[in-house]
Design an enzyme around this catalytic site. Structure first.
Site, short mmCIF file in Angstrom:
data_model
loop_
_atom_site.label_atom_id
_atom_site.label_comp_id
_atom_site.label_asym_id
_atom_site.label_seq_id
_atom_site.Cartn_x
_atom_site.Cartn_y
_atom_site.Cartn_z
N CYS A 74 -14.51 12.72 -16.06
CA CYS A 74 -15.66 11.82 -16.09
C CYS A 74 -15.28 10.62 -16.95
O CYS A 74 -14.76 10.77 -18.05
CB CYS A 74 -16.88 12.51 -16.69
SG CYS A 74 -17.41 13.97 -15.78
N CYS B 214 -14.51 15.37 -18.98
CA CYS B 214 -15.13 16.62 -18.54
C CYS B 214 -14.02 17.48 -17.95
O CYS B 214 -12.87 17.06 -17.87
CB CYS B 214 -16.26 16.37 -17.54
SG CYS B 214 -15.76 15.53 -16.04
N CYS C 251 -14.98 13.45 -10.19
CA CYS C 251 -14.90 14.35 -11.34
C CYS C 251 -15.59 15.66 -10.96
O CYS C 251 -16.11 15.81 -9.86
CB CYS C 251 -15.57 13.71 -12.56
SG CYS C 251 -17.36 13.50 -12.40
N ARG D 205 -21.72 16.90 -4.70
CA ARG D 205 -21.36 16.99 -3.29
C ARG D 205 -21.72 18.37 -2.73
O ARG D 205 -22.16 18.48 -1.59
CB ARG D 205 -19.86 16.76 -3.10
CG ARG D 205 -19.42 15.36 -3.31
CD ARG D 205 -17.94 15.23 -3.15
NE ARG D 205 -17.50 13.87 -3.38
CZ ARG D 205 -16.29 13.43 -3.14
NH1 ARG D 205 -15.37 14.25 -2.65
NH2 ARG D 205 -15.97 12.17 -3.38
N CYS E 31 -19.20 15.18 -9.93
CA CYS E 31 -19.30 14.62 -8.58
C CYS E 31 -19.13 15.71 -7.53
O CYS E 31 -19.82 15.72 -6.51
CB CYS E 31 -18.23 13.55 -8.36
SG CYS E 31 -18.38 12.10 -9.41
#
Length: 180
Positions: free
Chosen positions: A131, A105, A41, A48, A44
């Site tokens: 999400c 999201c 998502c 990262r 995430c």
């Protein structure tokens, strides 16, 4: 203690370990996406990006840790990316708690114009899902909870690294030992 930490930040080993740690975390993210088919998502992807900043800071520190300017750039970059990652991962965790099943999201990342990671490296930084419920856990902690721990530790370590730069190094002679 602070002089020991300062000595550690003066070594290439310190910055290589940061680089290696970030590489392992990014490798785990790739495994989640391509091995376990857990689509990232937008939160995430931001997490990262924060870990990718660890990679960059590890490289900067590794290049010349003996120079104060490059060492401070690496430390402050690590501290800033840890703080940003902590903020994002807390938000990610809270969104999974508050909305539960069917949480949503954005599907588009809002990277700045000068660093469009989602366009440059879409195979790793492009959000592919909203999400939602988390199917993965380790030791009963979800991925956002682990990231809160990782980034929280990063903030603590970065802060200690920064404070240690103001410590005086004791002059050592050849008879000194770490064990005496």
């Amino acid at each position: 203690m602070l002089s020991f930490v300062k000595r550690f930040t003066l070594s290439r080993t310190c910055w290589f370990l940061l680089f290696l740690f970030a590489l392992v975390i990014e490798g785990c993210a790739g495994y989640f996406q391509y091995g376990l088919n857990l689509k990232p998502c937008v939160e995430c992807v931001y997490e990262r990006a924060a870990v990718a900043a660890f990679l960059l800071c590890g490289l900067v520190g590794f290049i010349s840790p003996e120079f104060l300017l490059t060492r401070l750039c690496a430390i402050l970059g690590f501290l800033a990316s840890s703080a940003w990652g902590l903020s994002v991962s807390i938000n990610h965790y809270e969104s999974t708690l508050s909305q539960g099943f069917g949480a949503t999201c954005r599907l588009r990342a809002d990277f700045p114009e000068y660093i469009k990671l989602d366009e440059w490296l879409p195979w790793f930084f492009k959000p592919l899902d909203t999400c939602g419920p988390l199917d993965w856990s380790l030791l009963s902690l979800s991925m956002p909870q682990w990231l809160v721990i990782i980034f929280g530790c990063g903030v603590a370590v970065g802060f200690v690294f920064f404070i240690a730069q103001f410590a005086r190094l004791k002059r050592r002679n050849r008879y000194d030992s770490y064990y005496s």
